[in-house]
Design an enzyme around this catalytic site. Structure first.
Site, PDB file in Angstrom:
ATOM      1  N   GLY A  53      48.024  -0.525 -27.816  1.00 24.79           N
ATOM      2  CA  GLY A  53      46.774  -1.284 -27.981  1.00 24.79           C
ATOM      3  C   GLY A  53      46.682  -2.566 -27.183  1.00 24.79           C
ATOM      4  N   TYR A  91      28.739  -3.414 -37.826  1.00 25.97           N
ATOM      5  CA  TYR A  91      30.085  -2.835 -37.717  1.00 25.97           C
ATOM      6  C   TYR A  91      30.022  -1.310 -37.908  1.00 25.97           C
ATOM      7  CZ  TYR A  91      35.195  -3.191 -37.759  1.00 25.97           C
ATOM      8  OH  TYR A  91      36.534  -3.084 -37.459  1.00 25.97           O
ATOM      9  N   LYS A 106      37.539   2.216 -40.592  1.00 32.71           N
ATOM     10  CA  LYS A 106      38.572   1.316 -41.142  1.00 32.71           C
ATOM     11  C   LYS A 106      38.862   1.667 -42.607  1.00 32.71           C
ATOM     12  CE  LYS A 106      39.433  -1.282 -37.508  1.00 32.71           C
ATOM     13  NZ  LYS A 106      40.600  -0.932 -36.672  1.00 32.71           N
ATOM     14  N   ARG A 108      38.065 -13.181 -31.098  1.00 31.29           N
ATOM     15  CA  ARG A 108      37.336 -12.707 -29.906  1.00 31.29           C
ATOM     16  C   ARG A 108      38.286 -11.927 -28.994  1.00 31.29           C
ATOM     17  NH1 ARG A 108      32.902 -12.549 -27.476  1.00 31.29           N
ATOM     18  NH2 ARG A 108      31.763 -13.598 -29.110  1.00 31.29           N
ATOM     19  N   THR A 109      38.029 -10.630 -28.835  1.00 30.79           N
ATOM     20  CA  THR A 109      38.817  -9.766 -27.949  1.00 30.79           C
ATOM     21  C   THR A 109      37.848  -8.855 -27.204  1.00 30.79           C
ATOM     22  OG1 THR A 109      39.014  -8.024 -29.612  1.00 30.79           O
ATOM     23  CG2 THR A 109      40.764  -9.686 -29.608  1.00 30.79           C
TER      24      THR A 109
HETATM   25  P1  NAD Z   1      41.476  -4.846 -27.785  1.00 31.11           P
HETATM   26  O1  NAD Z   1      40.263  -4.353 -27.073  1.00 31.11           O
HETATM   27  O2  NAD Z   1      42.310  -5.820 -27.093  1.00 31.11           O
HETATM   28  O3  NAD Z   1      42.374  -3.634 -28.274  1.00 31.11           O
HETATM   29  C1  NAD Z   1      41.852  -2.359 -28.597  1.00 31.11           C
HETATM   30  C2  NAD Z   1      42.776  -1.361 -27.936  1.00 31.11           C
HETATM   31  O4  NAD Z   1      42.398  -0.023 -28.274  1.00 31.11           O
HETATM   32  C3  NAD Z   1      42.735  -1.463 -26.414  1.00 31.11           C
HETATM   33  O5  NAD Z   1      44.037  -1.699 -25.922  1.00 31.11           O
HETATM   34  C4  NAD Z   1      42.265  -0.088 -25.962  1.00 31.11           C
HETATM   35  O6  NAD Z   1      42.859   0.335 -24.769  1.00 31.11           O
HETATM   36  C5  NAD Z   1      42.731   0.760 -27.138  1.00 31.11           C
HETATM   37  N1  NAD Z   1      42.075   2.063 -27.163  1.00 31.11           N
HETATM   38  C6  NAD Z   1      40.756   2.345 -27.249  1.00 31.11           C
HETATM   39  N2  NAD Z   1      40.563   3.675 -27.183  1.00 31.11           N
HETATM   40  C7  NAD Z   1      41.798   4.247 -27.046  1.00 31.11           C
HETATM   41  C8  NAD Z   1      42.264   5.572 -26.908  1.00 31.11           C
HETATM   42  N3  NAD Z   1      41.427   6.625 -26.892  1.00 31.11           N
HETATM   43  N4  NAD Z   1      43.598   5.779 -26.799  1.00 31.11           N
HETATM   44  C9  NAD Z   1      44.463   4.751 -26.808  1.00 31.11           C
HETATM   45  N5  NAD Z   1      44.087   3.468 -26.927  1.00 31.11           N
HETATM   46  C10 NAD Z   1      42.756   3.219 -27.037  1.00 31.11           C
HETATM   47  O7  NAD Z   1      40.879  -5.462 -29.150  1.00 31.11           O
HETATM   48  P2  NAD Z   1      41.631  -5.960 -30.477  1.00 31.11           P
HETATM   49  O8  NAD Z   1      40.598  -6.758 -31.184  1.00 31.11           O
HETATM   50  O9  NAD Z   1      42.960  -6.546 -30.162  1.00 31.11           O
HETATM   51  O10 NAD Z   1      41.798  -4.612 -31.297  1.00 31.11           O
HETATM   52  C11 NAD Z   1      43.038  -4.172 -31.836  1.00 31.11           C
HETATM   53  C12 NAD Z   1      42.820  -3.654 -33.254  1.00 31.11           C
HETATM   54  O11 NAD Z   1      42.472  -4.740 -34.104  1.00 31.11           O
HETATM   55  C13 NAD Z   1      41.685  -2.642 -33.366  1.00 31.11           C
HETATM   56  O12 NAD Z   1      42.073  -1.638 -34.284  1.00 31.11           O
HETATM   57  C14 NAD Z   1      40.561  -3.474 -33.956  1.00 31.11           C
HETATM   58  O13 NAD Z   1      39.616  -2.698 -34.667  1.00 31.11           O
HETATM   59  C15 NAD Z   1      41.372  -4.357 -34.888  1.00 31.11           C
HETATM   60  N6  NAD Z   1      40.686  -5.550 -35.386  1.00 31.11           N
HETATM   61  C16 NAD Z   1      40.165  -6.459 -34.527  1.00 31.11           C
HETATM   62  C17 NAD Z   1      39.526  -7.583 -35.038  1.00 31.11           C
HETATM   63  C18 NAD Z   1      38.904  -8.598 -34.116  1.00 31.11           C
HETATM   64  O14 NAD Z   1      38.114  -9.423 -34.598  1.00 31.11           O
HETATM   65  N7  NAD Z   1      39.220  -8.599 -32.828  1.00 31.11           N
HETATM   66  C19 NAD Z   1      39.443  -7.797 -36.429  1.00 31.11           C
HETATM   67  C20 NAD Z   1      39.995  -6.841 -37.272  1.00 31.11           C
HETATM   68  C21 NAD Z   1      40.622  -5.712 -36.752  1.00 31.11           C
END
Ligand code: NAD
Length: 260
Positions: free
Chosen positions: A17, A160, A167, A197-198
């Site tokens: 990820g 969302y 989720k 923020r990502t």
């Molecule tokens: P991010 O975009 O940096 O990471 C998401 C990752 O998912 C990326 O590396 C992407 O390459 C990968 N991905 C997407 N489709 C894929 C696939 N088919 N196969 C393999 N990898 C795949 O964003 P993030 O915010 O760091 O997200 C990481 C996790 O955290 C996610 O599950 C997201 O839902 C969760 N999350 C994020 C937040 C937030 O506010 N950013 C809050 C709660 C949960």
């Protein structure tokens, strides 16, 4: 950030990820690396994804750095067979992967398409099951698996949409996986992270409003930061949390306890 020096010495972890230096997975990887973990990485297939992620992770000199689309059973099998060849064991998995087609996050939830639902569920929820099953065979001395969820699993967060439903499935998968893998001393937990923020969160309509609201309403009156998510991940992945499994731990400055 709290460091304890060598908490993960001799441990092998798989990080799934990392997209860029704002990724939650990268913040966790940096913390695990500081604590002595040997890390393997996957990246989304494609030359530009590979280049971007390689630039970051090469500082950790990974022996396994492979493409993995979690929709592909072959990709997943390939990653775990490379880990077996290189290390013969696996102790930790960070699953920080999610995706929904952009239209599903733009349109009202009631408009969710069958195809959009399947893709979002497959990548964001089912993948944890597939990855945990593959990890099980390499976790002969037990292990710890961590995924990242969001409060939208429990309450309606407008915008969302299908990701909230994914989720919810992810969080309940954590519990079923914890039950199945517990006898092998493999623990499965999730962090329910406050908004940061990502790349992914930028695609959620109304994300700025979510962050503003969380900062205003949470007991700590601010948003969580990546270091706080990483510190909690270190705890959940380490022996410090040896009695915890099937848990969804909110790391959200307390936002989830507030009703009004
Ligand atoms: P991010 O975009 O940096 O990471 C998401 C990752 O998912 C990326 O590396 C992407 O390459 C990968 N991905 C997407 N489709 C894929 C696939 N088919 N196969 C393999 N990898 C795949 O964003 P993030 O915010 O760091 O997200 C990481 C996790 O955290 C996610 O599950 C997201 O839902 C969760 N999350 C994020 C937040 C937030 O506010 N950013 C809050 C709660 C949960």
């Amino acid at each position: 950030m709290l460091t304890t020096m060598g908490l993960f010495s001799g441990k092998v972890g798989l990080i799934m990820g990392v997209a860029n230096d704002r990724s939650i997975a990268w913040a966790i990887a940096e913390a695990l690396h500081r604590e002595g973990a040997e890390l393997a990485y996957t990246h989304l297939p494609g030359p530009s994804n590979e280049r971007r992620v390689r630039r970051l992770v090469e500082a950790h000199q990974p022996k396994v750095f492979l493409p993995c689309d979690v929709q592909s059973d072959d990709d997943i099998a390939n990653v775990f067979s490379a880990i077996e060849d290189q290390y013969g064991q696996l102790d930790l998995v960070v699953h920080a992967v999610a995706f929904a087609p952009p239209a599903e996050l733009r349109n009202p939830y009631v408009e969710t398409t069958r195809q959009g639902w399947h893709v979002a569920m497959d990548i964001s929820a089912y993948s944890l099951v597939a990855v945990s099953r593959a990890a099980r065979g390499l976790m002969e001395s037990g292990g710890s698996i961590l995924t990242i969820s969001y409060f939208g699993a429990e309450k309606v967060m407008p915008g969302y949409n299908v990701m909230g439903v994914c989720k919810a499935a992810l969080e309940h998968s954590v519990r079923y996986l914890a039950w199945d893998l517990g006898p092998k001393n493999i623990r499965v937990n999730a962090i329910s992270a406050g908004p940061v923020r990502t790349l992914s969160s930028a695609g959620i309509a109304g994300f700025d409003e979510m962050q503003r609201h969380a900062a205003h309403k949470s007991p700590l009156r601010r948003n969580v930061d990546l270091h706080e998510l990483a510190s909690t991940a270190v705890f959940l992945l380490s022996e410090m949390s040896s009695g915890i499994t099937g848990e969804i731990l909110h790391v959200d400055c307390g936002y989830n306890i507030v009703g009004l």
